[in-house]
Design a protein around this motif. Structure first.
Motif, PDB file in Angstrom:
ATOM      1  N   LEU A   1      -9.599  -3.980   2.971  1.00  0.00           N
ATOM      2  CA  LEU A   1      -9.952  -5.147   2.164  1.00  0.00           C
ATOM      3  C   LEU A   1     -11.435  -5.194   1.835  1.00  0.00           C
ATOM      4  CD1 LEU A   1      -7.810  -7.955   3.855  1.00  0.00           C
ATOM      5  CD2 LEU A   1      -7.254  -6.542   1.867  1.00  0.00           C
TER       6      LEU A   1
ATOM      7  N   GLY B   1      -5.969   0.668   2.130  1.00  0.00           N
ATOM      8  CA  GLY B   1      -5.651  -0.679   2.570  1.00  0.00           C
ATOM      9  C   GLY B   1      -6.857  -1.493   3.010  1.00  0.00           C
TER      10      GLY B   1
ATOM     11  N   VAL C   1       0.860  -1.185   0.000  1.00  0.00           N
ATOM     12  CA  VAL C   1       0.000   0.000   0.000  1.00  0.00           C
ATOM     13  C   VAL C   1       0.890   1.226   0.000  1.00  0.00           C
ATOM     14  CG1 VAL C   1      -1.741   1.296   1.278  1.00  0.00           C
ATOM     15  CG2 VAL C   1      -1.885  -1.192   1.155  1.00  0.00           C
TER      16      VAL C   1
ATOM     17  N   TYR D   1      -1.660 -10.844   2.707  1.00  0.00           N
ATOM     18  CA  TYR D   1      -2.492  -9.644   2.679  1.00  0.00           C
ATOM     19  C   TYR D   1      -2.567  -9.102   1.252  1.00  0.00           C
ATOM     20  CZ  TYR D   1      -3.734  -4.769   2.804  1.00  0.00           C
ATOM     21  OH  TYR D   1      -4.329  -3.568   2.519  1.00  0.00           O
TER      22      TYR D   1
ATOM     23  N   ARG E   1      -5.728  -7.958  -0.958  1.00  0.00           N
ATOM     24  CA  ARG E   1      -5.859  -6.551  -1.345  1.00  0.00           C
ATOM     25  C   ARG E   1      -5.967  -6.395  -2.859  1.00  0.00           C
ATOM     26  NH1 ARG E   1      -6.139  -2.686  -3.642  1.00  0.00           N
ATOM     27  NH2 ARG E   1      -5.688  -0.513  -3.102  1.00  0.00           N
TER      28      ARG E   1
ATOM     29  N   SER F   1      -4.886  -6.519   8.095  1.00  0.00           N
ATOM     30  CA  SER F   1      -4.454  -5.130   7.985  1.00  0.00           C
ATOM     31  C   SER F   1      -3.284  -4.941   8.940  1.00  0.00           C
ATOM     32  CB  SER F   1      -5.592  -4.170   8.364  1.00  0.00           C
ATOM     33  OG  SER F   1      -5.162  -2.814   8.293  1.00  0.00           O
TER      34      SER F   1
ATOM     35  N   HIS G   1     -11.480  -3.003  -1.366  1.00  0.00           N
ATOM     36  CA  HIS G   1     -10.669  -3.386  -2.526  1.00  0.00           C
ATOM     37  C   HIS G   1     -10.624  -4.877  -2.817  1.00  0.00           C
ATOM     38  CE1 HIS G   1      -9.171   0.732  -2.766  1.00  0.00           C
ATOM     39  NE2 HIS G   1      -8.968   0.689  -1.466  1.00  0.00           N
ATOM     40  N   GLY G   2     -10.996  -5.715  -1.867  1.00  0.00           N
ATOM     41  CA  GLY G   2     -10.929  -7.149  -2.096  1.00  0.00           C
ATOM     42  C   GLY G   2     -12.125  -7.673  -2.868  1.00  0.00           C
TER      43      GLY G   2
END
Length: 266
Positions: free
Chosen positions: A146, A144, A67, A98, A102, A120, A149-150
């Motif tokens: 999730l 960051g 990130v 992670y 992400r 995180s 953005h996941g």
């Protein structure tokens, strides 16, 4: 093996693609390293290439959990560069685990195998986990996240030592965000939770499970259970755990077994 194709070449992030003509895609990520500040030479995972996978390896120059100021540019680049691949799987350890979560949306990942990942490192998300607080100064909360953005539909397995309380809390939080991800508990394996499997020479068998997902969490646990019989790491950690729980007899037997295995390997 030919040199990889450089898909993204930044000051902070880098992505290299081996065997770009493969029909399917395997993605790996550099995990947290003791001394950061430079990129490493990427190496192909030949077992996946032999199974007609292209292999994408993504690195972050620093231990920043991927990130940083180049994350968004990397996402756009990968979404464009990886069009046309079929089944997409990934494997990641700790920081790399992670990163798989992400970047799962931009990579369009369908299945992941994650070893001791964090949900995180931001103190507002994991106030209980201070292990990586030194790397969290530039970790932007929203960038960051999730949950933002996941890829929520992502399936897979988190491999975790149930006696590592912080790793377990992270794993349960990941399951809340990604309900199709299961847990494979590999007791007394430490962090990362694949150490016993590596020591027993079973890591290639673990990787092969990703050739034909979904991976059964139970199958991972069975692989670990068979490997631990001959693992000095397992017996030493079991002895430490037994000592903490005031199980003197078990601690003595376990340490004796660890010592014997250590001698046999020496």
């Amino acid at each position: 093996m030919a040199d990889p194709k450089r898909v993204f070449d930044g000051d902070l992030l880098r992505a290299d693609l081996f065997n770009p003509s493969g029909r399917r895609l395997f993605v790996s990520f550099r995990q947290r390293i003791a001394v950061d500040g430079a990129f490493s030479r990427p190496n192909p995972v030949r077992s996946f290439i032999a199974q007609d996978h292209a292999h994408l390896h993504i690195q972050s120059r620093f231990n920043d959990w991927f990130v940083n100021d180049e994350t968004e540019a990397l996402e756009h680049c990968l979404a464009d560069a990886l069009r046309g691949y079929g089944r997409r799987v990934a494997m990641g350890f700790s920081m790399g685990g992670y990163a798989a979560l992400r970047l799962s949306r931009c990579l369009d990942l369908r299945h992941v195998m994650l070893v001791s990942p964090q949900v995180s490192i931001h103190p507002d998300v994991v106030p209980f986990d201070k292990r990586f607080r030194g790397s969290s100064g530039g970790f932007h909360f929203a960038q960051g996240d999730l949950g933002i953005h996941g890829r929520r539909q992502l399936a897979g397995t988190v491999i975790v030592d149930p006696f590592r309380a912080l790793d377990m809390r992270n794993a349960h939080m990941i399951q809340t965000l990604f309900p199709r991800i299961g847990l494979a508990r590999t007791a007394c394996s430490g962090h990362p939770a694949s150490r016993v499997l590596r020591e027993a020479g079973q890591f290639p068998a673990l990787q092969r499970m990703l050739f034909d997902p979904p991976v059964s969490s139970g199958a991972v646990t069975v692989l670990h259970r068979n490997a631990r019989r001959h693992s000095a790491i397992y017996w030493k950690k079991l002895a430490e755990l037994a000592t903490l729980r005031k199980r003197a007899d078990l601690a003595r037997v376990a340490m004796s077994r660890a010592t014997a295995l250590g001698r046999s390997r020496g």
